[in-house]
Structures are given as structure tokens and as C-alpha cells.
Enzyme design. Structure first.
Site, PDB file in Angstrom:
ATOM      1  N   HIS A   1       0.847  -1.196   0.000  1.00  0.00           N
ATOM      2  CA  HIS A   1       0.000   0.000   0.000  1.00  0.00           C
ATOM      3  C   HIS A   1       0.886   1.251   0.000  1.00  0.00           C
ATOM      4  CE1 HIS A   1      -3.217   2.757   0.969  1.00  0.00           C
ATOM      5  NE2 HIS A   1      -4.086   1.782   1.028  1.00  0.00           N
TER       6      HIS A   1
ATOM      7  N   GLY B   1       0.232  -5.015   1.810  1.00  0.00           N
ATOM      8  CA  GLY B   1      -1.029  -5.249   1.091  1.00  0.00           C
ATOM      9  C   GLY B   1      -0.824  -5.896  -0.261  1.00  0.00           C
TER      10      GLY B   1
ATOM     11  N   TYR C   1      -4.737  -4.365  10.774  1.00  0.00           N
ATOM     12  CA  TYR C   1      -5.191  -4.927   9.497  1.00  0.00           C
ATOM     13  C   TYR C   1      -6.702  -5.144   9.535  1.00  0.00           C
ATOM     14  CZ  TYR C   1      -3.883  -6.670   4.969  1.00  0.00           C
ATOM     15  OH  TYR C   1      -3.718  -6.787   3.607  1.00  0.00           O
TER      16      TYR C   1
HETATM   17  C1  LCV Z   1       4.946   4.713  -0.589  1.00  0.00           C
HETATM   18  C2  LCV Z   1       7.048   3.878  -1.083  1.00  0.00           C
HETATM   19  C3  LCV Z   1       6.709   2.630  -0.522  1.00  0.00           C
HETATM   20  C4  LCV Z   1       5.393   2.469   0.010  1.00  0.00           C
HETATM   21  N1  LCV Z   1       4.555   3.529  -0.038  1.00  0.00           N
HETATM   22  O1  LCV Z   1      13.755   1.559  -2.238  1.00  0.00           O
HETATM   23  O2  LCV Z   1       0.653  -4.469   5.278  1.00  0.00           O
HETATM   24  S1  LCV Z   1       0.209  -3.223   5.834  1.00  0.00           S
HETATM   25  O3  LCV Z   1      -0.933  -3.362   6.696  1.00  0.00           O
HETATM   26  O4  LCV Z   1       1.290  -2.483   6.440  1.00  0.00           O
HETATM   27  C5  LCV Z   1      -0.299  -2.217   4.485  1.00  0.00           C
HETATM   28  C6  LCV Z   1      -0.936  -0.960   4.984  1.00  0.00           C
HETATM   29  C7  LCV Z   1       0.844  -1.953   3.564  1.00  0.00           C
HETATM   30  O5  LCV Z   1       0.922  -2.505   2.508  1.00  0.00           O
HETATM   31  O6  LCV Z   1       1.748  -0.999   4.005  1.00  0.00           O
HETATM   32  C8  LCV Z   1       2.949  -0.871   3.173  1.00  0.00           C
HETATM   33  C9  LCV Z   1       3.924  -1.989   3.587  1.00  0.00           C
HETATM   34  N2  LCV Z   1       5.162  -1.844   2.786  1.00  0.00           N
HETATM   35  C10 LCV Z   1       6.378  -1.727   3.359  1.00  0.00           C
HETATM   36  O7  LCV Z   1       6.520  -1.691   4.587  1.00  0.00           O
HETATM   37  C11 LCV Z   1       7.558  -1.618   2.413  1.00  0.00           C
HETATM   38  C12 LCV Z   1       8.096  -0.197   2.477  1.00  0.00           C
HETATM   39  N3  LCV Z   1       9.202  -0.008   1.524  1.00  0.00           N
HETATM   40  C13 LCV Z   1      10.433  -0.537   1.796  1.00  0.00           C
HETATM   41  O8  LCV Z   1      10.694  -1.165   2.824  1.00  0.00           O
HETATM   42  C14 LCV Z   1      11.472  -0.305   0.734  1.00  0.00           C
HETATM   43  O9  LCV Z   1      11.011   0.749  -0.127  1.00  0.00           O
HETATM   44  C15 LCV Z   1      11.709  -1.575  -0.128  1.00  0.00           C
HETATM   45  C16 LCV Z   1      12.411  -2.661   0.729  1.00  0.00           C
HETATM   46  C17 LCV Z   1      10.366  -2.127  -0.659  1.00  0.00           C
HETATM   47  C18 LCV Z   1      12.594  -1.192  -1.331  1.00  0.00           C
HETATM   48  O10 LCV Z   1      13.746  -0.541  -0.826  1.00  0.00           O
HETATM   49  P1  LCV Z   1      14.654   0.296  -1.831  1.00  0.00           P
HETATM   50  O11 LCV Z   1      15.837   0.766  -1.033  1.00  0.00           O
HETATM   51  O12 LCV Z   1      14.854  -0.450  -3.082  1.00  0.00           O
HETATM   52  P2  LCV Z   1      13.438   2.864  -1.349  1.00  0.00           P
HETATM   53  O13 LCV Z   1      13.067   2.494   0.030  1.00  0.00           O
HETATM   54  O14 LCV Z   1      14.540   3.879  -1.555  1.00  0.00           O
HETATM   55  O15 LCV Z   1      12.102   3.405  -2.048  1.00  0.00           O
HETATM   56  C19 LCV Z   1      12.159   4.021  -3.327  1.00  0.00           C
HETATM   57  C20 LCV Z   1      11.038   5.041  -3.352  1.00  0.00           C
HETATM   58  O16 LCV Z   1       9.783   4.344  -3.236  1.00  0.00           O
HETATM   59  C21 LCV Z   1       9.075   4.852  -2.124  1.00  0.00           C
HETATM   60  C22 LCV Z   1      10.118   5.406  -1.186  1.00  0.00           C
HETATM   61  O17 LCV Z   1       9.525   6.366  -0.330  1.00  0.00           O
HETATM   62  C23 LCV Z   1      11.099   6.005  -2.164  1.00  0.00           C
HETATM   63  O18 LCV Z   1      10.547   7.214  -2.607  1.00  0.00           O
HETATM   64  P3  LCV Z   1      11.513   8.515  -2.725  1.00  0.00           P
HETATM   65  O19 LCV Z   1      12.465   8.172  -3.815  1.00  0.00           O
HETATM   66  O20 LCV Z   1      10.557   9.632  -3.036  1.00  0.00           O
HETATM   67  O21 LCV Z   1      12.188   8.657  -1.359  1.00  0.00           O
HETATM   68  N4  LCV Z   1       8.317   3.770  -1.491  1.00  0.00           N
HETATM   69  C24 LCV Z   1       8.764   2.536  -1.228  1.00  0.00           C
HETATM   70  N5  LCV Z   1       7.804   1.811  -0.618  1.00  0.00           N
HETATM   71  N6  LCV Z   1       4.960   1.312   0.524  1.00  0.00           N
HETATM   72  N7  LCV Z   1       6.190   4.923  -1.120  1.00  0.00           N
END
Ligand code: LCV
Length: 265
Positions: free
Chosen positions: A70, A114, A144
Site C-alpha cells: 500500500h 497489502g 489490518y
Molecule cells: C509509498 C514507497 C513505498 C510504500 N509507499 O527503495 O501491510 S500493511 O498493513 O502495512 C499495508 C498498509 C501496507 O501494505 O503498508 C505498506 C507496507 N510496505 C512496506 O513496509 C515496504 C516499504 N518499503 C520498503 O521497505 C522499501 O522501499 C523496499 C524494501 C520495498 C525497497 O527498498 P529500496 O531501497 O529499493 P526505497 O526504500 O529507496 O524506495 C524508493 C522510493 O519508493 C518509495 C520510497 O519512499 C522512495 O521514494 P523517494 O524516492 O521519493 O524517497 N516507497 C517505497 N515503498 N509502501 N512509497
């Protein structure tokens, strides 16, 4: 060099009754934003008018993250259910479950939050060795939703559900195969051809029978009687959580790119 901003968030190709729908927002790791999900729902709806008998749902080729889940920046935080019935993610889950033909999730890369619920809502999952699956509400302090938990209860053993939800640790591909989360675990070099062959095989079967059996299985699996007062009690419990300082902290920590510190308040 094509301007990234002009590239579609979702692309669709159709070959021999098989549609391939690709999530295509590498810069945001295919975060499930309303814009991306609306494009996905529209793409799926548009396929109903065509002679499509199977769908492959994938990330654009070569992305190490299938979907980051999400879009956290779009999660309502305050006095609103963050995963309500009208949430774009919930609408996408229903669109997959109600689509009249098989939807196969083809997984290369990591699946978060999600997006795992989305993948489990598909009819089958084919993954390669780079795949992993994590469900992460406890990283955000998010309660959730009940529909989502029922999706997990219908697909995974309770002890695995609890470990995945309470640790938020990604489940690696071979463990996902061991727990029968994926239908097939294949080498990444064979992922596309294997999934295409699986999809094509189903397109030669009687489409009316496939569609009605999919719908029968959906309504039977979704039939989970729950007393109104139990549902209302659960909603009250969830409200305390999504109105908590911890949920705000979870969101802020992500936005500020730091580790959350939860106080239980
Ligand atoms: C917005 C993002 C996101 C993101 N949203 O790249 O399951 S529940 O109940 O929690 C539900 C509500 C849900 O689905 O919540 C989301 C759960 N997802 C996560 O917790 C994953 C969050 N993201 C990460 O941990 C990392 O981004 C991963 C491991 C997926 C990839 O890491 P990586 O180092 O390759 P970055 O973190 O640098 O992300 C690149 C860009 O994508 C955005 C993040 O903010 C960044 O944007 P900027 O370049 O503007 O800083 N991004 C990543 N995930 N879920 N935005």
C-alpha cells in the site's frame, strides 16, 4: 530516454486469450497508490469485453521489488479506517476475486504488505527464487482489516499467519513453496515461459465452466458468518489502534526514513 512520468503505471498485452498486466512504477517500487490501483482495476475491467480467458499479473520485467505494498503516503491516518471497504487496495482485491477467469500472480522480486494480500487474492501464484513475501502492519502500528485477515486464514496455517504478522519478516521463496503459498517455484530463467504455458493451458478449457467454478469457490470461501456484535467489537478495537499515537509514529517513521519507536499508546 522516455520520460518516466509519461510511462503508464500499468501496461496490458493480450496474446492468444492470455492477458499480461504489468505494474510499472519502478521509481516507487510499484507502491499501490490510488492512481496505480485505479489503472489496474480499469485494465482488468477492460479485459472483460475481450476474449481473454486467463490473466498474468506481474511487475514490469527485471524489477527487484514486485510491489512495496500500500502507498504509505496515502494511508488515511487519524480518525479513518486505513483499510476501509472503499480503499483502492480493497477495490483491487475484489476486482481480482470477481474477475471471471483465472488470474495468475507471477512473482519475481519482493512482495510487501497489502501487495501480499493482492497476490493471495489471485487464483494461483508462480514465483522464482528471488521472490519473498512479507505482511507488515506491525511496522506501521496499523490494525489490518477483518476481510484481509480472512483472506490469510483461508490460505495459510494459523501458526504461519501469526509469525508473519507478528514479525513482519519476509518469507523466502523456498519457504513459500514449503507452505504451499506458491503453486510453483521455478528458476527465474523459466518463470515467464512456465507461467505463460500454465495460463495458455487453461484458455483451451470450457470458459463458462471455469468462470462459474471460480465464482462458486469465491462465494463458498468468503462465506464466513460473524455475529454483528462481534464485528462491531472488532471495529471498536481497530479504531483504538488506528487512532493511536503508535500508528502516527509508524507513518512518520516511514516518511522520515527512520526506525519507528512504539510506546503502546
Ligand atoms: C509509498 C514507497 C513505498 C510504500 N509507499 O527503495 O501491510 S500493511 O498493513 O502495512 C499495508 C498498509 C501496507 O501494505 O503498508 C505498506 C507496507 N510496505 C512496506 O513496509 C515496504 C516499504 N518499503 C520498503 O521497505 C522499501 O522501499 C523496499 C524494501 C520495498 C525497497 O527498498 P529500496 O531501497 O529499493 P526505497 O526504500 O529507496 O524506495 C524508493 C522510493 O519508493 C518509495 C520510497 O519512499 C522512495 O521514494 P523517494 O524516492 O521519493 O524517497 N516507497 C517505497 N515503498 N509502501 N512509497
Amino acid at each position: 530516454m522516455t520520460d518516466v512520468a509519461s510511462q503508464p503505471l500499468v501496461t496490458v498485452t493480450v496474446t492468444d486469450h492470455v492477458a499480461t498486466v504489468s505494474l510499472n512504477n519502478a521509481a516507487k517500487r510499484n507502491a499501490l497508490s490510488a492512481a496505480l490501483l485505479d489503472a489496474f482495476i480499469d485494465a482488468l475491467s477492460g479485459l472483460k469485453g475481450q476474449d481473454v480467458r486467463a490473466v498474468i499479473l506481474r511487475a514490469a520485467p527485471g524489477l527487484p521489488v514486485w510491489s512495496a505494498g500500500h502507498d504509505i503516503k496515502e494511508l488515511p491516518h487519524g480518525h479513518e479506517d486505513p483499510l476501509g471497504y472503499a480503499d483502492p487496495l480493497e477495490r483491487a482485491l475484489r476486482a481480482i476475486r470477481e474477475f471471471p477467469y483465472p488470474v495468475i500472480a507471477m512473482i519475481h522480486g519482493t512482495v510487501w504488505g497489502g501487495a501480499f494480500d493482492l497476490v493471495l487474492s489471485c487464483d494461483m501464484i508462480v514465483a522464482d527464487e528471488t521472490a519473498s513475501f512479507a505482511i507488515t502492519p506491525v511496522n506501521l502500528g496499523l490494525p489490518y482489516n477483518t476481510t484481509g485477515l480472512l483472506h490469510f486464514i483461508g490460505r495459510l496455517p494459523m501458526n504461519l499467519i501469526k509469525e508473519m504478522f507478528f514479525t513482519a519478516t519476509p518469507l523466502k521463496a523456498d519457504d513459500a513453496a514449503k507452505w504451499h503459498i506458491v503453486n510453483h517455484l521455478v528458476p527465474s530463467a523459466e518463470l515467464d515461459s512456465f507461467t505463460q504455458a500454465l495460463a495458455e493451458g487453461m484458455t483451451h478449457k470450457a470458459p463458462l465452466a471455469v468462470a462459474v467454478i471460480k465464482e462458486q469457490l469465491r462465494v463458498l470461501a468468503d462465506y464466513q458468518p460473524i455475529a454483528a456484535q462481534v464485528f462491531e467489537r472488532i471495529q471498536d478495537m481497530r479504531r483504538v489502534v488506528y487512532e493511536s499515537a503508535d500508528f502516527q509514529e509508524g507513518i512518520n517513521a516511514f516518511l522520515e526514513k527512520r526506525k519507528a519507536v512504539f510506546t503502546g499508546k
